[in-house]
Scaffold this motif. Structure first.
Motif, short mmCIF file in Angstrom:
data_model
loop_
_atom_site.label_atom_id
_atom_site.label_comp_id
_atom_site.label_asym_id
_atom_site.label_seq_id
_atom_site.Cartn_x
_atom_site.Cartn_y
_atom_site.Cartn_z
N PRO A 106 0.80 -1.23 0.00
CA PRO A 106 0.00 0.00 0.00
C PRO A 106 0.83 1.28 0.00
CG PRO A 106 -0.93 -1.56 1.55
CD PRO A 106 0.37 -2.14 1.06
N LEU A 107 2.09 1.20 0.39
CA LEU A 107 2.94 2.40 0.35
C LEU A 107 3.27 2.82 -1.08
CD1 LEU A 107 5.48 1.70 3.22
CD2 LEU A 107 3.58 3.30 3.23
N ASN A 108 3.18 1.89 -2.03
CA ASN A 108 3.51 2.19 -3.42
C ASN A 108 2.28 2.30 -4.30
OD1 ASN A 108 6.27 2.25 -3.00
ND2 ASN A 108 6.45 0.04 -3.25
N ASP A 109 1.11 2.31 -3.72
CA ASP A 109 -0.13 2.36 -4.49
C ASP A 109 -0.42 3.80 -4.90
OD1 ASP A 109 -2.50 1.83 -5.69
OD2 ASP A 109 -3.57 1.24 -3.87
N SER A 110 -0.18 4.12 -6.16
CA SER A 110 -0.36 5.50 -6.62
C SER A 110 -1.82 5.90 -6.73
CB SER A 110 0.34 5.70 -7.96
OG SER A 110 -0.22 4.84 -8.93
N ASP A 111 -2.72 4.93 -6.83
CA ASP A 111 -4.15 5.26 -6.87
C ASP A 111 -4.67 5.66 -5.50
OD1 ASP A 111 -4.22 4.67 -9.55
OD2 ASP A 111 -4.79 2.57 -9.22
#
Length: 162
Positions: A106-111
């Protein structure tokens, strides 16, 4: 006649080549392939450890923080707390490196992450997923106080592809 004794000349004629081609090289090729497969297996086992994954995440984030000129900010301390908690959780529950990547995804979820408070919300989600209620509560309090115009947060969001 020459000054070379006869015994030396006959010994030179008796010398045979030592390294003759005695067969196929396929045994060496198969051995080399087996060594590569074995090295790949042990390399994968080393890389697929939670400690290795966490250390790589820390290195990348520290690099970005140094680039922004803020190595010791409040957010970096919070991120270290989260990563320590993830490492402890992974070691306690016998998780692999792939499991750790799924946990911190979730730290890399751009949405999902559009601003710094969303970054803290992702950290809250990860802490709740690991059943670390005190850490989630701490992040929840900080998410309300975070500044949206922080250059560090902008750099981390940029690194995440947001």
């Amino acid at each position: 006649m020459s000054d070379v004794p006869v015994s030396v000349v006959s010994a030179a004629e008796a010398i045979q080549p030592v390294a003759e081609s005695s067969g196929s090289i396929w045994g060496y090729v198969a051995g080399g392939v087996a060594l590569l497969i074995l090295a790949g297996f042990f390399g994968y086992k080393k890389i697929n450890k939670p400690a290795f994954i966490i250390s790589q995440v820390r290195k990348r984030n520290l690099k970005e923080m140094k680039k922004q000129g803020v190595e010791s900010s409040e957010f970096s301390i919070d991120l270290d707390k989260l990563l320590d908690s993830v490492l402890n959780y992974a070691n306690a529950n016998n998780k692999t490196g792939n499991d750790v990547v799924k946990i911190i995804s979730p730290l890399n979820d751009s949405d999902r992450i559009k601003n710094p408070s969303d970054m803290y919300k992702a950290m809250i989600h990860i802490a709740n997923e690991m059943n670390d209620v005190s850490l989630a509560r701490e992040f929840k309090n900080k998410s309300k106080m975070v500044k949206a115009s922080s250059p560090l947060m902008a750099g981390l969001l940029k690194r995440a592809g947001i």
